[in-house]
Each structure stands twice: as C-alpha cells, then as structure tokens.
Design an enzyme around this catalytic site. Structure first.
Site, PDB file in Angstrom:
ATOM      1  CB  CYS A  58      58.384  17.171  15.458  1.00  0.00           C
ATOM      2  SG  CYS A  58      57.035  18.310  15.839  1.00  0.00           S
ATOM      3  CB  CYS A  61      57.186  17.146  20.374  1.00  0.00           C
ATOM      4  SG  CYS A  61      57.055  16.012  18.968  1.00  0.00           S
ATOM      5  CB  CYS A 107      54.194  15.739  14.845  1.00  0.00           C
ATOM      6  SG  CYS A 107      55.075  14.872  16.157  1.00  0.00           S
ATOM      7  CB  CYS A 110      53.379  17.449  19.576  1.00  0.00           C
ATOM      8  SG  CYS A 110      54.122  18.091  18.057  1.00  0.00           S
ATOM      9  CB  CYS A 130      54.826  18.060   0.008  1.00  0.00           C
ATOM     10  SG  CYS A 130      55.253  19.664  -0.637  1.00  0.00           S
TER      11      CYS A 130
END
Length: 139
Positions: A58, A61, A107, A110, A130
């Site tokens: 991510c 984070c 995510c 976060c 996707c």
C-alpha cells in the site's frame, strides 16, 4: 460480495492519519486515488506489464497487499491479481456508484482505496483484483 455484506476480517494493525498528513505524504495523484476513491486512466501505468518477483505494498501505509505470483495479464489496463497476500489485508465494500454494483477493495490497515474485485479472474480463486497502480509500491 459476502465480505462486503457481512463484514471484513480484522486488520493486522491500524494506521490512521488526518487529511493534512495524507496530503503531505502522498503525491496529488496518489491522494486523489487512495483517499478520494479515484481511478487512474486505463493503461496509464507501466506496472501492468511488470511481472518480476516481489510484493506490492500500500502506497499509504506500506502494508504488503499482493505478491507477484498472484499477478496476471487481464488486459483491463490496471494491475490485476487473483488473491491478496494474506487474509485481513484487503477489505471489501459494496459500491453502487456509476449505476452498477461492484465490490470496492481498500487497504484494511489504512482504508486507502485500491480498486475493485470482479468474479472473472483465473483459477484458483476465479477473482480479478483490479488495482490502481498509484495505490501500490513494488518492493
């Protein structure tokens, strides 16, 4: 759709920042996509053609979300994976925007918008995650 409807697994940890901290940490494009649920143009990232070993984290984070071994060529214009790296790192939310019903992926650590998951991927999962390349960092 079941997780989007019934609830997500608990995240491995939580990262929370206020809006000003996210704006300072991210580029304008990363902020627009991850914090405002934006979408990058199809085929706008070279990450679609990147198939080297490694993990995709991510951008907000740093949580490891996907492994390169689950990446595949979908032809959709966005990096596509058939499964997350581990249970609990990706969260699922029903998305009825744009006149269609989809499942948004975020995510789970976060709450960054990643993209969407569709039931038209390869085996073994049959899913196609996707994902906006701007939401990921390859390591």
């Amino acid at each position: 759709m079941k997780l989007a409807r019934d609830g997500n697994p608990p995240p491995p940890r939580r990262v929370e920042r206020d809006d000003a901290a996210w704006r300072e940490r991210l580029t304008p494009e990363q902020y627009r996509i991850t914090r405002q649920k934006g979408t990058e143009r199809a085929h706008s990232s070279s990450m679609c053609a990147l198939f080297e070993p490694g993990r995709y984290h991510c951008v907000c984070c740093g949580t490891a979300l996907f492994d390169a071994d689950s990446k595949f060529r979908s032809g959709s214009g966005w990096p596509s994976f058939h499964r997350p790296l581990a249970p609990g790192v990706v969260a699922y939310h029903q998305d009825d925007s744009h006149g269609m019903r989809r499942v948004e992926t975020t995510c789970n650590v976060c709450d960054a918008h990643l993209g969407h998951v569709f039931p038209d991927g390869p085996e073994p999962s049959g899913l196609r995650y996707c994902i906006n390349a701007a939401a990921l960092v390859k390591a």
